[in-house]
Design a protein around this motif. Structure first.
Motif, PDB file in Angstrom:
ATOM      1  N   UNK A  79      19.875   5.245  49.556  1.00 56.73           N
ATOM      2  CA  UNK A  79      20.770   4.079  49.606  1.00 56.73           C
ATOM      3  C   UNK A  79      20.111   2.906  50.333  1.00 56.73           C
ATOM      4  N   UNK A  80      20.228   1.736  49.749  1.00 60.60           N
ATOM      5  CA  UNK A  80      19.723   0.519  50.374  1.00 60.60           C
ATOM      6  C   UNK A  80      20.662   0.029  51.463  1.00 60.60           C
ATOM      7  N   UNK A  81      20.262  -1.030  52.156  1.00 56.57           N
ATOM      8  CA  UNK A  81      21.028  -1.554  53.290  1.00 56.57           C
ATOM      9  C   UNK A  81      22.453  -1.941  52.896  1.00 56.57           C
ATOM     10  N   UNK A  82      22.630  -2.564  51.745  1.00 56.06           N
ATOM     11  CA  UNK A  82      23.975  -2.979  51.317  1.00 56.06           C
ATOM     12  C   UNK A  82      24.855  -1.756  51.062  1.00 56.06           C
ATOM     13  N   UNK A  83      24.334  -0.768  50.370  1.00 58.31           N
ATOM     14  CA  UNK A  83      25.120   0.440  50.076  1.00 58.31           C
ATOM     15  C   UNK A  83      25.467   1.220  51.339  1.00 58.31           C
ATOM     16  N   UNK A  84      24.612   1.143  52.353  1.00 55.95           N
ATOM     17  CA  UNK A  84      24.894   1.869  53.595  1.00 55.95           C
ATOM     18  C   UNK A  84      26.029   1.228  54.386  1.00 55.95           C
ATOM     19  N   UNK A  85      26.550   0.090  53.932  1.00 59.89           N
ATOM     20  CA  UNK A  85      27.707  -0.543  54.568  1.00 59.89           C
ATOM     21  C   UNK A  85      29.007  -0.179  53.854  1.00 59.89           C
TER      22      UNK A  85
END
Length: 193
Positions: A79-85
């Motif tokens: 997961x990228x940074x956006x998905x990890x939010x």
């Protein structure tokens, strides 16, 4: 010497899943790092970003299952940074009993996480089984899915993985006293077929 012995004894008394979670937390739990913890005991796996009364991100894996711990850590690494939010990384999930078409879509998005899971399993000295996660329909992992996982592992070994996945794979290998898990020759397609 006694401190080292006591630490070693405690480590050996932990379940394999707890050991995996401890390695993950040493790598990523610090607030100035990723502020993320790998937590067992859940009825179902789920990713919870920080907030709503929790000051850190939680990757929840099923009960005390080592394979679930490795698999959920793999999803976090993909997961990228956006998905990890986003809760559960914003993924859709069609529950058990998917149609053949839904299963094909599931397999398409699961190739990379399951390839990383295999690398993490190797780093722990554990076996790996590709998962179709669709018991009710009687559909196991397709041959093309298993081949795609193997090809992805080979690609990861040749071209590298992202920094989080690399850090975790090597930390697991050190903790479990295993060789470099990113050597493609260790992975055989026949293991999955």
């Amino acid at each position: 010497m006694s401190v080292q012995l006591n630490t070693s004894r405690r480590w050996n008394q932990l379940t394999t899943a707890d050991r995996i979670a401890a390695v993950f937390d040493r790598c990523f739990a610090a607030p100035d790092c990723f502020n993320t913890r790998l937590c067992g005991g859940a009825a179902e796996p789920f990713y919870r970003p920080a907030g709503a009364g929790c000051s850190y991100h939680r990757i929840e894996f099923t009960r005390d299952y080592p394979a679930s711990a490795r698999h959920e850590a793999a999803h976090w690494c993909v997961a990228g940074a956006r998905r990890r939010q986003l809760p559960d990384y914003g993924y859709w999930y069609q529950p058990d009993g998917r149609s053949g078409e839904q299963q094909a879509l599931f397999e398409q998005v699961e190739v990379k996480p399951q390839a990383l899971e295999w690398i993490f399993a190797r780093a722990c000295g554990a076996g790996f089984r590709a998962s179709a996660d669709n018991l009710a329909s009687g559909l196991g992992p397709s041959r093309s899915f298993r081949q795609a996982i193997w090809h992805q592992v080979q690609s990861y070994c040749r071209q590298g993985v992202n920094g989080r996945a690399e850090q975790f794979a090597y930390a697991l290998a050190r903790a479990f006293h295993r060789p470099d898990p990113l050597q493609g020759g260790q992975y055989r397609l026949t293991e999955l077929l």
